[in-house]
Design a protein around this motif. Sequence first.
Motif, PDB file in Angstrom:
ATOM      1  N   LEU A 125       0.825  -1.209   0.000  1.00  0.00           N
ATOM      2  CA  LEU A 125       0.000   0.000   0.000  1.00  0.00           C
ATOM      3  C   LEU A 125       0.859   1.260   0.000  1.00  0.00           C
ATOM      4  CD1 LEU A 125      -2.779  -1.063   2.554  1.00  0.00           C
ATOM      5  CD2 LEU A 125      -3.035  -0.767   0.079  1.00  0.00           C
ATOM      6  N   LYS A 126       1.935   1.212   0.765  1.00  0.00           N
ATOM      7  CA  LYS A 126       2.818   2.377   0.863  1.00  0.00           C
ATOM      8  C   LYS A 126       3.531   2.642  -0.463  1.00  0.00           C
ATOM      9  CE  LYS A 126       6.485   4.315   3.769  1.00  0.00           C
ATOM     10  NZ  LYS A 126       7.383   4.071   4.947  1.00  0.00           N
ATOM     11  N   SER A 127       3.948   1.589  -1.133  1.00  0.00           N
ATOM     12  CA  SER A 127       4.655   1.741  -2.415  1.00  0.00           C
ATOM     13  C   SER A 127       3.705   1.914  -3.590  1.00  0.00           C
ATOM     14  CB  SER A 127       5.546   0.521  -2.663  1.00  0.00           C
ATOM     15  OG  SER A 127       4.757  -0.648  -2.836  1.00  0.00           O
ATOM     16  N   LYS A 128       2.399   1.689  -3.335  1.00  0.00           N
ATOM     17  CA  LYS A 128       1.363   1.778  -4.372  1.00  0.00           C
ATOM     18  C   LYS A 128       1.633   0.813  -5.523  1.00  0.00           C
ATOM     19  CE  LYS A 128       0.159   6.561  -3.283  1.00  0.00           C
ATOM     20  NZ  LYS A 128      -0.029   7.946  -3.787  1.00  0.00           N
ATOM     21  N   GLN A 129       2.150  -0.365  -5.144  1.00  0.00           N
ATOM     22  CA  GLN A 129       2.388  -1.415  -6.129  1.00  0.00           C
ATOM     23  C   GLN A 129       1.713  -2.703  -5.657  1.00  0.00           C
ATOM     24  OE1 GLN A 129       6.653  -1.711  -6.588  1.00  0.00           O
ATOM     25  NE2 GLN A 129       6.688  -0.136  -8.189  1.00  0.00           N
ATOM     26  N   LEU A 130       1.044  -3.399  -6.550  1.00  0.00           N
ATOM     27  CA  LEU A 130       0.369  -4.639  -6.197  1.00  0.00           C
ATOM     28  C   LEU A 130       1.396  -5.703  -5.828  1.00  0.00           C
ATOM     29  CD1 LEU A 130      -2.464  -4.810  -8.884  1.00  0.00           C
ATOM     30  CD2 LEU A 130      -2.582  -3.939  -6.546  1.00  0.00           C
ATOM     31  N   PHE A 131       1.056  -6.496  -4.821  1.00  0.00           N
ATOM     32  CA  PHE A 131       1.968  -7.515  -4.299  1.00  0.00           C
ATOM     33  C   PHE A 131       2.273  -8.575  -5.353  1.00  0.00           C
ATOM     34  CE2 PHE A 131       2.328 -11.691  -2.045  1.00  0.00           C
ATOM     35  CZ  PHE A 131       3.585 -11.479  -1.494  1.00  0.00           C
ATOM     36  N   VAL A 132       3.536  -8.955  -5.440  1.00  0.00           N
ATOM     37  CA  VAL A 132       4.000 -10.047  -6.304  1.00  0.00           C
ATOM     38  C   VAL A 132       4.690 -11.075  -5.411  1.00  0.00           C
ATOM     39  CG1 VAL A 132       5.562 -10.707  -8.146  1.00  0.00           C
ATOM     40  CG2 VAL A 132       4.250  -8.586  -8.331  1.00  0.00           C
ATOM     41  N   ASP A 133       4.162 -12.293  -5.412  1.00  0.00           N
ATOM     42  CA  ASP A 133       4.687 -13.345  -4.533  1.00  0.00           C
ATOM     43  C   ASP A 133       5.799 -14.117  -5.244  1.00  0.00           C
ATOM     44  OD1 ASP A 133       5.121 -15.173  -2.565  1.00  0.00           O
ATOM     45  OD2 ASP A 133       3.232 -16.265  -2.838  1.00  0.00           O
ATOM     46  N   ASP A 134       7.031 -13.755  -4.947  1.00  0.00           N
ATOM     47  CA  ASP A 134       8.168 -14.445  -5.563  1.00  0.00           C
ATOM     48  C   ASP A 134       8.324 -15.869  -5.032  1.00  0.00           C
ATOM     49  OD1 ASP A 134       8.871 -12.214  -7.082  1.00  0.00           O
ATOM     50  OD2 ASP A 134      10.052 -11.342  -5.443  1.00  0.00           O
ATOM     51  N   ALA A 135       7.723 -16.165  -3.861  1.00  0.00           N
ATOM     52  CA  ALA A 135       7.831 -17.509  -3.287  1.00  0.00           C
ATOM     53  C   ALA A 135       6.929 -18.508  -4.005  1.00  0.00           C
ATOM     54  CB  ALA A 135       7.491 -17.465  -1.796  1.00  0.00           C
ATOM     55  N   PHE A 136       5.929 -18.011  -4.727  1.00  0.00           N
ATOM     56  CA  PHE A 136       5.041 -18.868  -5.522  1.00  0.00           C
ATOM     57  C   PHE A 136       4.743 -18.099  -6.803  1.00  0.00           C
ATOM     58  CE2 PHE A 136       1.025 -21.321  -6.312  1.00  0.00           C
ATOM     59  CZ  PHE A 136       1.581 -22.587  -6.231  1.00  0.00           C
ATOM     60  N   PRO A 137       5.710 -18.075  -7.717  1.00  0.00           N
ATOM     61  CA  PRO A 137       5.635 -17.178  -8.876  1.00  0.00           C
ATOM     62  C   PRO A 137       4.558 -17.567  -9.881  1.00  0.00           C
ATOM     63  CG  PRO A 137       7.512 -18.669  -9.082  1.00  0.00           C
ATOM     64  CD  PRO A 137       6.939 -18.885  -7.713  1.00  0.00           C
ATOM     65  N   ALA A 138       4.165 -16.602 -10.683  1.00  0.00           N
ATOM     66  CA  ALA A 138       3.172 -16.827 -11.734  1.00  0.00           C
ATOM     67  C   ALA A 138       3.860 -17.471 -12.931  1.00  0.00           C
ATOM     68  CB  ALA A 138       2.508 -15.509 -12.106  1.00  0.00           C
ATOM     69  N   GLU A 139       4.290 -18.706 -12.722  1.00  0.00           N
ATOM     70  CA  GLU A 139       5.029 -19.452 -13.734  1.00  0.00           C
ATOM     71  C   GLU A 139       4.557 -20.905 -13.737  1.00  0.00           C
ATOM     72  OE1 GLU A 139       9.085 -19.075 -12.564  1.00  0.00           O
ATOM     73  OE2 GLU A 139       9.155 -16.893 -12.849  1.00  0.00           O
ATOM     74  N   LEU A 140       4.949 -21.634 -14.772  1.00  0.00           N
ATOM     75  CA  LEU A 140       4.567 -23.044 -14.877  1.00  0.00           C
ATOM     76  C   LEU A 140       5.101 -23.867 -13.709  1.00  0.00           C
ATOM     77  CD1 LEU A 140       4.919 -23.880 -18.690  1.00  0.00           C
ATOM     78  CD2 LEU A 140       2.831 -23.501 -17.364  1.00  0.00           C
ATOM     79  N   SER A 141       6.208 -23.448 -13.110  1.00  0.00           N
ATOM     80  CA  SER A 141       6.774 -24.201 -11.982  1.00  0.00           C
ATOM     81  C   SER A 141       5.800 -24.271 -10.815  1.00  0.00           C
ATOM     82  CB  SER A 141       8.090 -23.553 -11.525  1.00  0.00           C
ATOM     83  OG  SER A 141       7.864 -22.213 -11.080  1.00  0.00           O
ATOM     84  N   SER A 142       4.934 -23.266 -10.678  1.00  0.00           N
ATOM     85  CA  SER A 142       3.937 -23.282  -9.604  1.00  0.00           C
ATOM     86  C   SER A 142       2.765 -24.196  -9.947  1.00  0.00           C
ATOM     87  CB  SER A 142       3.430 -21.861  -9.323  1.00  0.00           C
ATOM     88  OG  SER A 142       4.466 -21.050  -8.817  1.00  0.00           O
ATOM     89  N   ILE A 143       2.577 -24.446 -11.238  1.00  0.00           N
ATOM     90  CA  ILE A 143       1.533 -25.396 -11.649  1.00  0.00           C
ATOM     91  C   ILE A 143       2.031 -26.820 -11.484  1.00  0.00           C
ATOM     92  CG2 ILE A 143       0.169 -26.232 -13.604  1.00  0.00           C
ATOM     93  CD1 ILE A 143      -0.008 -23.364 -14.580  1.00  0.00           C
ATOM     94  N   GLY A 144       3.257 -27.099 -11.891  1.00  0.00           N
ATOM     95  CA  GLY A 144       3.803 -28.437 -11.720  1.00  0.00           C
ATOM     96  C   GLY A 144       4.802 -28.775 -12.796  1.00  0.00           C
TER      97      GLY A 144
END
Length: 672
Positions: free
Chosen positions: A41-60
């Motif tokens: 909220l302070k940085s006015k940037q939406l959170f990005v979870d690097d621990a569970f990235p939006a990549e195929l590796s998180s799918i399997g």
Amino acid sequence: MPRLSFISGGKKTKQLLRTGTLRKPRKLLSQDYQTLLEKSLKSKQLFVDDAFPAELSSIGSGNLLRKLPSCVEWKRPQELVKNPHFFVEDASRFDLHQGLTENCWFLAALASVTFHKDILTNVVPRNQSFDKNYAGIFHFRFWRFGEWVDVVVDDRLPVNKDGKLLFVSSTRKNLFWGPLLEKAYAKLCGSYEDLQIGQVSEALVDFTGGVNMTIKLEQAPPDLWQIMVRAAYSGSLMGCQTRAGPERVLENGLVAGHAYTVTGIRKVTCKSGTENLVRLRNPWGKIEWKGNWSDNSSKWDQLSLKERLLLRKTREDGEFWMSIEDFEAHFVELVICKLTPDLMSHENGKEWTLSMQTGKWLTGSTAGGRMTYTDTYWKNPQYRLKILKGDNMEKYTNTCSVLVSLLQKQNHKHRNKSPPMFIGISVFMYQSLRGRLPCEFFLNTRPVNNKCVFINEREVTQDFHLFPGTYVIIPSTAEPDQQCEFILRVFSRKHLLEEQGENPSPVLVCKKVADKQDEMETVIVRYFEKHPEINISQLQMLLNRGNWTSARQAPVKFSLDACKVIMAQLDVSASGTLNMIEFYNLWKRLLSYQEIFQRRDIDRSGYLKLSDLQAALQEKGISLSHQFYNLMALRYGNSSLKINFENFVCLMLRMEINGDGTVTVGSDLLWY
């Protein structure tokens, strides 16, 4: 009322610490939701979870990838619909539909949770939305191997080129608590692919922390209907599964290799007599039973118009009725998840009590295998259970109903890469003695359950009806030298839990000391038979009956203020009282604190200096910087920065119950 104690063997092992509670869950990967929210909220940037990235590796990385479309995108709900909602108060079992992941077991359990708004509120915290303080971050809570865990995710979800969700979706297109909950559970289990294939019993425990009872329907007890009625009346959650195999729709409308939710039971009056009906739901949200009492069955004509209008629903929503006889014939098992007291109201919590011990099977040490390995079986961990006469005995039989659960921990961050070992439970009755049962005992004694069945599932449970007496519980793997952590849980009307260290030596342990301990235990039991719950004044009275000092010191007496602090730490239900199990666990803690305090109080002054305090905390595995020891001495010590036993107890309870050994300046741990 049963009493459970741990009989360790050989070298003393440290108790595994479980820090996450309902009020203060452990943060998965140390990701704190509130801190990350405020930062975004302070940085006015939406959170990005690097621990569970939006990549195929998180799918399997296996079969699930073959089901994916050629183009997979990750989008936030605001990119998919105009007015997204996180949650609605009328959330129900009809909200969610299964996606490409074969996780019907997960959704079947979740559908059962929707009947319990208090549990759903705990799993899905309500102070989240796409409007107020939105920062692209959400969090959920699950019970995992003995503790509650808070899991943070960003709201990027995998979709196809048309913007359709690939996995769990909602019937209300702008509702997203279900897809985000599934993402959090996938993160906890390793990936979306790690949600493929499972038991409904596993997810029920992860949502509630409850204890499962599994009934194999091929050998269903004659009172199955009465069991289901009692389960429904007590608020237990129920799920069931069809016979294992490839998931396919059968001619009768059921799906093979599939999990269902038990959503209701009903005794109806027909023209020919009464029938017992079970209502089930397919987590697909479609594909229903076609036999008797299905939506279009002529059986409904035998009911009165009022009852027919109340029960019969002809829409294709995945929910249907069937008779108890058809239920037994077409399903292979029924899972009943009994809720633990910390998820019940205070009144219901008095009826059932859960105690828990954590342990390990260690290669070459405590992993003795099953009974046929006569040379090593006795090396398995041994837990003492004492059944005393009490009001909780079942009428006519004078037995106590005890449910014993053995749960093994996965040894890999990915759920499906850590297949469960074959595990089992044996219970032996024996005459009271101190120390471990030797090898010879098991050569000539059969367990109460006669034969231990080993099952390769995460959790194995067994129901016992035990007469008053002393028992020992042996959890074991089928084969020796299989290493794993486990949790042993005992669920009954009332029992006491204690842990013992190494085998007591007859030379070092005086019989008089043992007799005094037994005498005080008897006093506690008798007092709580008259007073099921005690207030602060009664707590003070009972604590001050103990002898907490050596012979040369003045007796330690707990003040009312100290008792208020102790009560605040242990009173989970916020009732202002403690029950017997809570008090007995406190008593055993005090005995261990006394042992440490007297060992570190070298000059027998009745106080610990700063260096003594540091050594005492390190005995408990707590290591802090010198600055924090000074702060604790200021908070809990006298003008000379010395701490007496009363304040040492308050400090240790604060550290063990509310802390995990990590302390920050200004935290309530220091300034309470």
